[in-house]
Design a protein around this motif. Structure first.
Motif, PDB file in Angstrom:
ATOM      1  N   THR A 164       0.852  -1.190   0.000  1.00  0.00           N
ATOM      2  CA  THR A 164       0.000   0.000   0.000  1.00  0.00           C
ATOM      3  C   THR A 164       0.885   1.235   0.000  1.00  0.00           C
ATOM      4  N   GLY A 165       0.263   2.372  -0.229  1.00  0.00           N
ATOM      5  CA  GLY A 165       0.994   3.626  -0.193  1.00  0.00           C
ATOM      6  C   GLY A 165       1.867   3.864  -1.413  1.00  0.00           C
ATOM      7  N   LEU A 166       1.432   3.403  -2.592  1.00  0.00           N
ATOM      8  CA  LEU A 166       2.208   3.631  -3.809  1.00  0.00           C
ATOM      9  C   LEU A 166       2.075   5.080  -4.241  1.00  0.00           C
ATOM     10  N   GLN A 167       3.177   5.643  -4.732  1.00  0.00           N
ATOM     11  CA  GLN A 167       3.240   7.044  -5.104  1.00  0.00           C
ATOM     12  C   GLN A 167       3.711   7.180  -6.559  1.00  0.00           C
ATOM     13  N   PRO A 168       3.510   8.361  -7.177  1.00  0.00           N
ATOM     14  CA  PRO A 168       4.010   8.554  -8.542  1.00  0.00           C
ATOM     15  C   PRO A 168       5.534   8.498  -8.663  1.00  0.00           C
ATOM     16  N   ASP A 169       6.238   8.647  -7.547  1.00  0.00           N
ATOM     17  CA  ASP A 169       7.697   8.567  -7.602  1.00  0.00           C
ATOM     18  C   ASP A 169       8.211   7.187  -7.229  1.00  0.00           C
ATOM     19  N   ASP A 170       7.419   6.147  -7.515  1.00  0.00           N
ATOM     20  CA  ASP A 170       7.896   4.786  -7.284  1.00  0.00           C
ATOM     21  C   ASP A 170       9.136   4.528  -8.144  1.00  0.00           C
ATOM     22  N   PRO A 180      14.886  11.802  -9.796  1.00  0.00           N
ATOM     23  CA  PRO A 180      13.548  12.412  -9.768  1.00  0.00           C
ATOM     24  C   PRO A 180      13.639  13.912  -9.507  1.00  0.00           C
ATOM     25  N   ALA A 181      12.694  14.643 -10.076  1.00  0.00           N
ATOM     26  CA  ALA A 181      12.617  16.096  -9.885  1.00  0.00           C
ATOM     27  C   ALA A 181      11.176  16.454  -9.543  1.00  0.00           C
ATOM     28  N   TYR A 182      10.991  17.082  -8.395  1.00  0.00           N
ATOM     29  CA  TYR A 182       9.666  17.443  -7.915  1.00  0.00           C
ATOM     30  C   TYR A 182       9.405  18.907  -8.277  1.00  0.00           C
ATOM     31  N   THR A 183       9.132  19.137  -9.561  1.00  0.00           N
ATOM     32  CA  THR A 183       8.904  20.492 -10.053  1.00  0.00           C
ATOM     33  C   THR A 183       7.443  20.903 -10.003  1.00  0.00           C
ATOM     34  N   TRP A 214       4.057  19.125  -5.161  1.00  0.00           N
ATOM     35  CA  TRP A 214       5.121  18.527  -4.363  1.00  0.00           C
ATOM     36  C   TRP A 214       5.906  19.592  -3.598  1.00  0.00           C
ATOM     37  N   GLN A 215       5.288  20.676  -3.259  1.00  0.00           N
ATOM     38  CA  GLN A 215       5.995  21.750  -2.572  1.00  0.00           C
ATOM     39  C   GLN A 215       6.524  21.250  -1.222  1.00  0.00           C
ATOM     40  N   GLY A 216       7.799  21.444  -1.024  1.00  0.00           N
ATOM     41  CA  GLY A 216       8.454  20.976   0.197  1.00  0.00           C
ATOM     42  C   GLY A 216       9.087  19.608   0.063  1.00  0.00           C
ATOM     43  N   ARG A 217       8.798  18.897  -1.015  1.00  0.00           N
ATOM     44  CA  ARG A 217       9.384  17.562  -1.222  1.00  0.00           C
ATOM     45  C   ARG A 217      10.729  17.740  -1.921  1.00  0.00           C
ATOM     46  N   GLN A 218      11.784  17.175  -1.347  1.00  0.00           N
ATOM     47  CA  GLN A 218      13.133  17.293  -1.882  1.00  0.00           C
ATOM     48  C   GLN A 218      13.601  15.951  -2.426  1.00  0.00           C
ATOM     49  N   PRO A 219      14.304  15.958  -3.568  1.00  0.00           N
ATOM     50  CA  PRO A 219      14.856  14.696  -4.102  1.00  0.00           C
ATOM     51  C   PRO A 219      15.995  14.203  -3.224  1.00  0.00           C
ATOM     52  N   PRO A 220      16.381  12.963  -3.365  1.00  0.00           N
ATOM     53  CA  PRO A 220      17.511  12.443  -2.578  1.00  0.00           C
ATOM     54  C   PRO A 220      18.786  13.217  -2.892  1.00  0.00           C
ATOM     55  N   GLN A 221      19.501  13.589  -1.839  1.00  0.00           N
ATOM     56  CA  GLN A 221      20.707  14.382  -1.984  1.00  0.00           C
ATOM     57  C   GLN A 221      21.865  13.516  -2.460  1.00  0.00           C
ATOM     58  N   TYR A 264      16.667  13.810 -15.585  1.00  0.00           N
ATOM     59  CA  TYR A 264      15.741  14.318 -14.574  1.00  0.00           C
ATOM     60  C   TYR A 264      14.318  14.002 -15.026  1.00  0.00           C
ATOM     61  N   VAL A 265      13.596  13.300 -14.182  1.00  0.00           N
ATOM     62  CA  VAL A 265      12.209  12.915 -14.459  1.00  0.00           C
ATOM     63  C   VAL A 265      11.301  13.785 -13.608  1.00  0.00           C
ATOM     64  N   ASP A 266      10.493  14.612 -14.263  1.00  0.00           N
ATOM     65  CA  ASP A 266       9.545  15.473 -13.556  1.00  0.00           C
ATOM     66  C   ASP A 266       8.377  14.622 -13.077  1.00  0.00           C
ATOM     67  N   ILE A 267       8.219  14.554 -11.759  1.00  0.00           N
ATOM     68  CA  ILE A 267       7.196  13.706 -11.155  1.00  0.00           C
ATOM     69  C   ILE A 267       5.857  14.439 -11.200  1.00  0.00           C
ATOM     70  N   PRO A 268       4.804  13.807 -11.731  1.00  0.00           N
ATOM     71  CA  PRO A 268       3.483  14.459 -11.737  1.00  0.00           C
ATOM     72  C   PRO A 268       2.843  14.403 -10.355  1.00  0.00           C
ATOM     73  N   PRO A 269       1.768  15.152 -10.140  1.00  0.00           N
ATOM     74  CA  PRO A 269       1.074  15.077  -8.842  1.00  0.00           C
ATOM     75  C   PRO A 269       0.441  13.708  -8.643  1.00  0.00           C
ATOM     76  N   PRO A 270       0.067  13.362  -7.431  1.00  0.00           N
ATOM     77  CA  PRO A 270      -0.528  12.039  -7.174  1.00  0.00           C
ATOM     78  C   PRO A 270      -1.778  11.806  -8.015  1.00  0.00           C
ATOM     79  N   PHE A 271      -1.945  10.572  -8.452  1.00  0.00           N
ATOM     80  CA  PHE A 271      -3.074  10.184  -9.288  1.00  0.00           C
ATOM     81  C   PHE A 271      -3.653   8.886  -8.744  1.00  0.00           C
ATOM     82  N   GLY A 272      -4.844   8.579  -9.189  1.00  0.00           N
ATOM     83  CA  GLY A 272      -5.516   7.364  -8.743  1.00  0.00           C
ATOM     84  C   GLY A 272      -5.096   6.159  -9.549  1.00  0.00           C
ATOM     85  N   GLU A 273      -5.359   4.993  -9.006  1.00  0.00           N
ATOM     86  CA  GLU A 273      -4.993   3.750  -9.682  1.00  0.00           C
ATOM     87  C   GLU A 273      -5.960   3.389 -10.795  1.00  0.00           C
TER      88      GLU A 273
END
Length: 500
Positions: A370-376, A425-428, A432-439, A463-472
């Protein structure tokens, strides 16, 4: 016989070869396309060629593609899809270089290697020549190290020789005058000069006795070769500091080495499974290399008649299977429709949506239900894989060079990889405001770039621009279209090459 004309006896006979690699790997993917010929406005006749081809395809339509759907089974232990049919394995490898052999480095040719090793196949595979060159290179390095060690030992023996300083030692030299003994106050006569030579040959020559003192030190002369030539003849108590004992486990006998020994080649196996016994063959376990017989057997791959007869009687069973990474398997299922994956337990076919969910769950360790995200991790890497495969590149795993993917122009059999990809990943998106990619540390990027420059590859940051969360409930096509890819080439800046 005229000049320039070769007779039939002089001509070299060539063995028949199979199809060329350009014919074997002609298809970039396991589907066939039927494009129309090119129309050239400057050549009106090309229009008739286009019309003729179009009418032929309308009247006699070609077979729908993909004509063959290959079968695979999901393996939760290895997190890959296994292909076990031999024809499917060769087809997927020759038509796009998909997967990896379970018992091979890349191309699944374990069965061919085993047949060639047992003498049931006339031709050879590339791995045999590679292993042969490696063994020859290893033996050459060992022989070079042995010669360097022998030169060091000879230099040590020459430097350890002590120049004579005493009067009696000087008299024992071959250039001494017979009557020079009179210079030592008559203590020595020409009659007893032979005793000095014998004393020198014994190993030590005493200094001249003064006032009857017999406790003077003694100087070694010429018996140094016995000290350095045979280390096994030394007193074990004196050699304790020069030896190193290594015990790997209680059931294995401890091995003792000299610190001055040259590096010996790793104990490889002969084709019959036996280990080389270099020490027993040459007599000296310290500075002994492989014997001529062992070297010849190692390089040529010869086996004894008894072992070869035993091997020839056994049948060879092809035990190798093809392993497809989740990104490769999903591309074959979703983009091409040339593969169907079954569940290992129920043996039911997995749908595209079910396969996407399964791969997303197993992209985490341990698997996340559970808890799958667009940045899997699976989604990010698959988008990059799908992008470059659609552009005609052959995408292969790049873990060997410390990157995520390698890009080949046509395939591994034609040339080396030109580009090495690192997926980030890039949270543009504002969601995703406040979400930072791995350093990533700067020295990490410098190390990766240095490795790629040494391997003659160009490092590309993806760099992959991650979209906002979406439904399955969204289909796979809609999900993939939401991702965007940006490419940045990283090169080392050199002052003598980048002046302009």
């Amino acid at each position: 016989m005229q000049l320039g004309v070769k007779s039939e006896a002089v001509r070299h006979t060539t063995t028949p070869r199979g199809p060329s690699i350009h014919q074997l790997y002609a298809l970039p993917v396991p589907i066939r396309t039927y494009p129309l010929p090119t129309f050239y406005p400057s050549n009106p006749l090309s229009l008739f060629h286009v019309l003729y081809t179009w009418l032929a395809q309308v009247v006699f339509p070609p077979v729908s593609e993909p004509s063959t759907v290959y079968q695979g089974v999901w393996s939760p232990e290895t997190r890959s899809v296994h292909i076990r049919e031999a024809e499917s394995i060769r087809a997927l490898w020759e038509q796009g270089f998909f997967g990896k052999g379970a018992f091979s480095r890349s191309e699944p040719n374990w069965f061919k290697r085993e047949q060639a090793r047992r003498g049931k196949r006339a031709d050879h595979v590339a791995e045999e020549f590679t292993n042969k060159r490696r063994e020859e290179r290893k033996l050459m390095k060992w022989d070079r190290a042995r010669k360097e060690q022998e030169a060091i030992e000879r230099t040590k023996q020459q430097e350890a020789w002590v120049a004579p300083v005493g009067p009696l030692e000087l008299l024992s030299l071959p250039n001494s005058l017979p009557n020079a003994s009179a210079l030592v106050n008559g203590a020595l006569t020409p009659a007893n000069t032979s005793g000095i030579s014998s004393a020198g040959e014994a190993g030590f020559v005493p200094f001249p006795l003064l006032n009857g003192d017999t406790s003077r030190p003694q100087t070694p002369v010429n018996d140094l070769s016995a000290t350095f030539s045979n280390p096994l003849s030394e007193d074990p108590q004196e050699c304790v500091k020069r030896r190193k004992s290594v015990r790997f486990c209680p059931s294995v006998q401890s091995a003792t080495f000299l610190l001055s020994d040259p590096p010996s080649p790793a104990p490889g196996l002969l084709p019959n499974g036996e280990v080389h016994d270099y020490a027993a063959a040459n007599g000296n376990p310290l500075l002994s290399g492989p014997s001529d017989a062992a070297l010849a057997a190692l390089v040529s791959g010869q086996t004894s008649s008894k072992d070869s007869s035993e091997i020839a009687t056994t049948d060879i069973v092809d035990k190798e299977h093809l392993q497809l990474m989740p990104e490769e398997a999903f591309y074959l299922v979703f983009a091409l429709g040339a593969l169907s994956v079954r569940d290992p337990g129920s043996q039911t076919l997995l749908t595209v949506q079910g396969l996407l969910k399964l791969f997303r769950q197993n992209s985490y360790f341990p698997p996340r239900m559970t808890g799958l995200q667009p940045d899997d991790p699976f989604l990010i890497h698959y988008v990059v894989y799908h992008h470059f495969r659609s552009l005609g590149w052959v995408v292969r795993p790049g873990i060997k060079f410390g990157v995520d993917w390698l890009l080949y122009n046509r395939g591994p059999v034609f040339s080396h990889a030109e580009f090495a990809l690192i997926v980030m990943p890039a949270y543009t998106d504002p969601g995703w405001q406040g979400r930072q990619p791995p350093q990533r540390a700067w020295h990490w990027l410098h190390s990766i770039n240095r490795v790629q420059a040494t391997a003659l590859k160009t490092l590309v940051l993806i760099y992959v621009d991650i979209p906002p969360p979406f439904g399955e409930e969204l289909d796979v096509s809609t999900i993939v279209k939401r991702y965007k890819i940006r490419e940045f080439i990283v090169k080392r800046w050199l002052s003598n090459r980048n002046r302009d």
